[in-house]
Design a protein around this motif. Structure first.
Motif, PDB file in Angstrom:
ATOM      1  N   CYS A 112       4.786   9.522  10.775  1.00  0.00           N
ATOM      2  CA  CYS A 112       4.621   8.184  11.354  1.00  0.00           C
ATOM      3  C   CYS A 112       4.652   8.239  12.885  1.00  0.00           C
ATOM      4  O   CYS A 112       3.976   7.443  13.538  1.00  0.00           O
ATOM      5  CB  CYS A 112       5.707   7.249  10.839  1.00  0.00           C
ATOM      6  N   ILE A 113       5.382   9.182  13.447  1.00  0.00           N
ATOM      7  CA  ILE A 113       5.454   9.282  14.907  1.00  0.00           C
ATOM      8  C   ILE A 113       4.146   9.776  15.519  1.00  0.00           C
ATOM      9  O   ILE A 113       3.957   9.692  16.731  1.00  0.00           O
ATOM     10  CB  ILE A 113       6.625  10.178  15.364  1.00  0.00           C
ATOM     11  N   ALA A 114       3.210  10.269  14.708  1.00  0.00           N
ATOM     12  CA  ALA A 114       1.925  10.754  15.212  1.00  0.00           C
ATOM     13  C   ALA A 114       0.961   9.616  15.534  1.00  0.00           C
ATOM     14  O   ALA A 114      -0.096   9.850  16.099  1.00  0.00           O
ATOM     15  CB  ALA A 114       1.283  11.692  14.193  1.00  0.00           C
ATOM     16  N   PHE A 115       1.335   8.400  15.206  1.00  0.00           N
ATOM     17  CA  PHE A 115       0.458   7.249  15.410  1.00  0.00           C
ATOM     18  C   PHE A 115       0.863   6.509  16.678  1.00  0.00           C
ATOM     19  O   PHE A 115       2.030   6.141  16.835  1.00  0.00           O
ATOM     20  CB  PHE A 115       0.552   6.294  14.214  1.00  0.00           C
ATOM     21  N   GLU A 116      -0.086   6.306  17.569  1.00  0.00           N
ATOM     22  CA  GLU A 116       0.142   5.483  18.755  1.00  0.00           C
ATOM     23  C   GLU A 116      -0.381   4.090  18.445  1.00  0.00           C
ATOM     24  O   GLU A 116      -1.589   3.856  18.446  1.00  0.00           O
ATOM     25  CB  GLU A 116      -0.555   6.079  19.965  1.00  0.00           C
ATOM     26  N   ARG A 156      10.023  14.292   4.879  1.00  0.00           N
ATOM     27  CA  ARG A 156      10.042  15.711   5.259  1.00  0.00           C
ATOM     28  C   ARG A 156      11.181  15.816   6.262  1.00  0.00           C
ATOM     29  O   ARG A 156      11.008  15.500   7.435  1.00  0.00           O
ATOM     30  CB  ARG A 156       8.729  16.151   5.912  1.00  0.00           C
ATOM     31  N   GLY A 157      12.355  16.200   5.769  1.00  0.00           N
ATOM     32  CA  GLY A 157      13.546  16.140   6.616  1.00  0.00           C
ATOM     33  C   GLY A 157      13.864  14.686   6.872  1.00  0.00           C
ATOM     34  O   GLY A 157      13.985  13.890   5.947  1.00  0.00           O
ATOM     35  N   THR A 158      13.947  14.309   8.140  1.00  0.00           N
ATOM     36  CA  THR A 158      14.230  12.912   8.469  1.00  0.00           C
ATOM     37  C   THR A 158      12.959  12.129   8.782  1.00  0.00           C
ATOM     38  O   THR A 158      13.012  10.922   8.982  1.00  0.00           O
ATOM     39  CB  THR A 158      15.176  12.825   9.683  1.00  0.00           C
ATOM     40  N   ALA A 159      11.822  12.801   8.844  1.00  0.00           N
ATOM     41  CA  ALA A 159      10.553  12.136   9.157  1.00  0.00           C
ATOM     42  C   ALA A 159       9.859  11.675   7.879  1.00  0.00           C
ATOM     43  O   ALA A 159       9.952  12.324   6.840  1.00  0.00           O
ATOM     44  CB  ALA A 159       9.641  13.085   9.930  1.00  0.00           C
ATOM     45  N   ILE A 160       9.154  10.575   7.997  1.00  0.00           N
ATOM     46  CA  ILE A 160       8.338  10.088   6.888  1.00  0.00           C
ATOM     47  C   ILE A 160       6.892  10.455   7.178  1.00  0.00           C
ATOM     48  O   ILE A 160       6.371  10.161   8.249  1.00  0.00           O
ATOM     49  CB  ILE A 160       8.478   8.568   6.709  1.00  0.00           C
ATOM     50  N   HIS A 161       6.257  11.099   6.207  1.00  0.00           N
ATOM     51  CA  HIS A 161       4.859  11.504   6.336  1.00  0.00           C
ATOM     52  C   HIS A 161       3.999  10.635   5.424  1.00  0.00           C
ATOM     53  O   HIS A 161       4.389  10.306   4.306  1.00  0.00           O
ATOM     54  CB  HIS A 161       4.696  12.987   5.959  1.00  0.00           C
ATOM     55  N   SER A 162       2.825  10.286   5.920  1.00  0.00           N
ATOM     56  CA  SER A 162       1.913   9.412   5.191  1.00  0.00           C
ATOM     57  C   SER A 162       0.631  10.145   4.835  1.00  0.00           C
ATOM     58  O   SER A 162       0.140  10.973   5.608  1.00  0.00           O
ATOM     59  CB  SER A 162       1.561   8.190   6.040  1.00  0.00           C
TER      60      SER A 162
END
Length: 102
Positions: free
Chosen positions: A42-46, A72-78
């Motif tokens: 989700c952090i890959a989206f601006e 994936r760990g603490t990150a959510i992947h879409s």
């Protein structure tokens, strides 16, 4: 391991999918997933919205069945649920993506 709920392919509803795709921020997310890597954090989206609002947009897409999400760990992947959408509503996703690219 934490998991998130997703509707099954046969539970996808046209009205819900169309409502999810009707927002320009959510179409931007879907377009980036379609044109990018298979799975993106989700952090890959601006996005031009706050973090809490972007979380809302991702949740709407997930509960509508447009994307799947996993930890994936603490990150959510879409990931875009292209195969499921094409099975349930043939041609819909391609039409939306084509219109968004114009």
């Amino acid at each position: 391991m934490r998991t998130l709920d997703h509707p099954a392919t046969d539970e996808l509803e046209l009205d819900t999918v169309l409502a999810a795709l009707g927002d320009p921020v959510r179409r931007r997310i879907v377009l980036q997933l379609a044109d990018g890597h298979d799975e993106q954090a989700c952090i890959a989206f601006e996005l031009p919205v706050s973090k809490s609002t972007s979380t809302h947009h991702f949740r709407v897409l997930r509960t509508a069945g447009v994307i799947s999400q996993c930890y994936r760990g603490t990150a959510i992947h879409s990931t875009l649920r292209r195969d499921d959408l094409d099975e349930r509503f043939p041609g819909l996703l391609d039409a939306v993506l084509d219109a968004a690219r114009r």
